[in-house]
Each structure stands twice: as structure tokens, then as C-alpha cells.
Write a protein that holds these residues in place. Structure first.
Motif: not given
Length: 243
Positions: A100-107, A109-121, A141-148
Motif C-alpha cells: 500500500x505504500x505511504x499514507x500522507x498522514x504517516x509521511x 509525521x515522519x517528515x516532522x521527526x526528520x526535520x526535528x532531528x536535522x535541527x536538533x543535531x 495531499x491526497x493522491x490517486x495511487x499508481x504503481x510507483x
């Protein structure tokens, strides 16, 4: 005796080349299973599987050469880049793979964590991270899923002249946003964006594609640093996004 060339190696997996054979060693057999399944479903040429004996997968080398290398100017023709765009379109029109790949909300949250790590370190300047974080949100944003493909970078696409002969490394293949693949293809090679878009053949939201440039780069810098790779190409993309 033929020499062994190390293509890439870190604690999760390694790829070696011996003559015309690539040997992929993966500690995660579920990921290897998914890669083999994706190759069977893909609507574009993939390497021939010569044999598989976990944790090793043996693949035949693809004819030709890479479309390019991250951080290095590509010598491929505009027609070859357009052919890569056409191959991406063909893949995106194929039936969806099971992952199923990435859900936008999960992505997000991960982006927030990575940005926080980059700044904190102090891995990157805080203003560079903050501005690109803002840009990246346009991709969430919502997207129509395709074979990526999931990692459609230039080193994974092989060409002979102006034709694509195959695509490597399907371990990240999943249902996803078509613009994520196109962003990966043109990351650090923005000068070939028009060629890729022409080959793809449909209208593309360039603001969203550029947002994926920021998102992909922000997500991967931490991983690259942790695995001993130089994130300079990704950092250059983040810096270019400010102008």
C-alpha cells in the motif's frame, strides 16, 4: 578471474557486481520477496533473475549505462531523458502492486521527526530545514495511487542511445504518488525536468513535484549520514529550493 565490484554496501544490504552478474544481499527477506514480486508485475523492462538463494539474489546486468549519477551532470541525450519519462508513465499505468505504500498522514509525521532531528543535531542549518519543510507540505495531499518504483533515481535507469533498456532496484515499489517517482528521477537533475515531462506526456503539477524534491531530500539526509554516504546532492537541492 573476474573482479568483484562493490556497488553499494551498508548494514542492511549490499550489491556486488561480478562480470555481468549483480549479487544483491539483503538481510530483510520480506523486502527481497517484495522486490521479486514487483519485478514480475512491472510493465517496464527489469533485470533477469538468474537465481535466488536467500539472502542472495542474482540478477543479469542490464545493457547500456545509467541515465546518470546523483550529483554528477548527465551525459545522456534529451531524448533519453524523455524516454525515461515515458517509461515512468508506462509503469504508472500498470495494475497496482500489493504494497500500500505511504499514507500522507504517516509521511507528514515522519517528515516532522526528520526535520526535528536535522535541527536538533545541527546536521543542516535550521532556516534551510524550516523553509524546505514548508515547501514539502505541498506534496502531502491526497493522491490517486499508481504503481510507483519508489526509488526511481537516475542510477537505476539504464539506456542504450535514446532507449530505456531496464530499471533496477525494486525494493521500494508500492502504491504511491506518480509525482514522487518523477521527483526522484529529476532530483539534482532539474535541468532535464522539461524532457522528462515531455516524455511523460500528461499535465504535471510542477509545484507538487518540486515539493517532493524537498520532502525526499529532507527524509534521506539523516539516513545517508547514518550509513556513511555523502548527502551533498540532496543538500544542494534543498539550497536550490530557496531561490
Amino acid at each position: 578471474m573476474e573482479e568483484v565490484e562493490v556497488i553499494v554496501a551498508h548494514h542492511e544490504r549490499a550489491t556486488l557486481r561480478v562480470g555481468d552478474v549483480f549479487l544483491k544481499v539483503d538481510t530483510d527477506q520480506a523486502r527481497a520477496d517484495a522486490e521479486v514480486a514487483a519485478m514480475a508485475l512491472a510493465s517496464v523492462p527489469t533485470p533477469e533473475i538468474l537465481w535466488r538463494k536467500p539472502p542472495v539474489l542474482a540478477l543479469a546486468a542490464l545493457p547500456g549505462r545509467e541515465l546518470g549519477r546523483p550529483g554528477t551532470p548527465s551525459t545522456a541525450s534529451p531524448e533519453a531523458w524523455a524516454a525515461a519519462g515515458a517509461a515512468a508513465r508506462k509503469l504508472h499505468e500498470a495494475p497496482l502492486p500489493p504494497s500500500p505504500g505511504w499514507d500522507p498522514d504517516e509521511l507528514a509525521a515522519e517528515l516532522d521527526r526528520e526535520c526535528a532531528w536535522l535541527i536538533a543535531n545541527d546536521a543542516l542549518p535550521a532556516d534551510l530545514v524550516t523553509r524546505n519543510h514548508q515547501i514539502a507540505k505541498a506534496a502531502l495531499r491526497p493522491w490517486t495511487p499508481v504503481f510507483t518504483h519508489g526509488d526511481l533515481q537516475v542510477a537505476h535507469i539504464f539506456v542504450v542511445g535514446d532507449e530505456v533498456t531496464g530499471v533496477l532496484d525494486w525494493s521500494e515499489a508500492a502504491q504511491g504518488d506518480a509525482l514522487f517517482d518523477l521527483a526522484a528521477l529529476t532530483l539534482a537533475h532539474q535541468e532535464h525536468l522539461a524532457d522528462v515531462v515531455a516524455g511523460y506526456g500528461t499535465d504535471i503539477d510542477l509545484d507538487v513535484l518540486r515539493a517532493w524534491w524537498s520532502l525526499r531530500s529532507l527524509r534521506v539526509v539523516h539516513w545517508l549520514l547514518g550509513h556513511g554516504f555523502d548527502p551533498a546532492p540532496e543538500v544542494a537541492v534543498l539550497e536550490a529550493q530557496l531561490f
